[in-house]
Scaffold this motif. Sequence first.
Motif, PDB file in Angstrom:
ATOM      1  N   GLU A  99       0.809  -1.217   0.000  1.00 50.38           N
ATOM      2  CA  GLU A  99       0.000   0.000   0.000  1.00 50.38           C
ATOM      3  C   GLU A  99       0.848   1.276   0.000  1.00 50.38           C
ATOM      4  N   LYS A 103       2.180   0.338  -4.607  1.00 46.85           N
ATOM      5  CA  LYS A 103       1.031   0.919  -5.329  1.00 46.85           C
ATOM      6  C   LYS A 103       1.242   2.374  -5.737  1.00 46.85           C
ATOM      7  N   ASP A 108       4.523  -3.512  -9.649  1.00 52.75           N
ATOM      8  CA  ASP A 108       3.876  -4.805  -9.429  1.00 52.75           C
ATOM      9  C   ASP A 108       4.957  -5.864  -9.233  1.00 52.75           C
TER      10      ASP A 108
END
Length: 429
Positions: A99, A103, A108
Amino acid sequence: MTISNQKTDMSVFENYESEVRSYSRSFPTIFEKAKGYQLWDKQGKDYIDFFAGAGALNYGHNDDAMQQRLIEYIQSDGLLHSLDMATNARAAFLQKFNEVILKPREMDYKIMFPGPTGTNTVESALKIARKVTGREKVVTFTNAFHGMTIGALSVTGNAFKRHGAGIPLTYSMAMPFDDYMDGIDSLDYLEKMIEDGGSGIDLPAAVILETVQGEGGINAASFEWLKRVEELCHRLDILLIVDDVQAGCGRTGTFFSFEQAGISPDVICMSKSISGSGLPMAITLIKPEYDIWGPGEHNGTFRGNNLAFVTAAEALNHWKTDAFSESILSKSELFKKRLNQFVDEYPELQGEVRGRGLMLGIASAKAGLSGQLAEAAFERGLIVETSGPDDEVLKMLPPPMIDEEGIEKGLDIIEESIKAVLGKEEVTV
């Protein structure tokens, strides 16, 4: 760097500990307490820390919030050891890292816990690159340092450390780092060697690099050079591994040292300050398409350090806004201004300022001078080490949480040490 005038009784270490010990020789006093950017020895002498656990203490010693989380976790009988079993502490770190770090940066990656140290994450990165590509060779660079186990040593440049392996170190090939040779484009050379069928070099599985070489002498690769390395890897289907063990976690100003270069490594190695508190912890970030491990194919008894997960999650609060990153960059400018003044005002140093963020150094062409400066600094209350193949760089890794007062005091000690070593101290009558 060895200091003969010992400040306290070090005989227990001399009598019982292996000759391999290093930093207890460089800083021969018994440390008793540490807080923020300061340490105290048994006799109460205080030291400013421009070493920060070789970059493992980017948030300083004994951060209050991290201490409190540890106390609460231990008092609740939370698991200390768990291999890679699921625990609340592990889950909390994984969720928060995703988080707060991944992000917002549109990154990723799968997160792997390979073992507790930097060399563990490098070993896992080398193995996954070879597993994915089916190829063996790995390109490394001059003056690289990636760890002390056999695989990591094979991609390390330092001759003294490589010799310690006692066996041939194979399946790697060293290429010149950015600006290694004047007038030579190192990437043109690398590209030619890889693509030329007569060079004797097989297509490698991966390229591994540090964006700023710490142990190798604070050599900072340009963002343009890093971008060209990435382009070459993508074009030739070679995995790009960035070793961010020392340069990561804000050391150069951004959480990942490569962010300003705008590159997206296939594998990222992190350790040292990832736990926030100096507790052993490492992670390997792998792009999902390359996460082809079989369960347990790479494992280790201590890949579940829950105390480290607790402090690591707390440390991520520093990255919820840009304030911490911005403060590092402003402190870096303060540092570099003074370091450049030293080089200009004391030409006898034969010095050159190197580095990025708060990963800085003064390289001296004068043999042995950097070691003398580090010794003189320790005597005056500053912890600082040397790096480079000939220990020619006075290497500064202050914890980025340090305030301006601590920076100025530490730099004042460096200037005093320069004057002492160069024989320029003022004599009072």
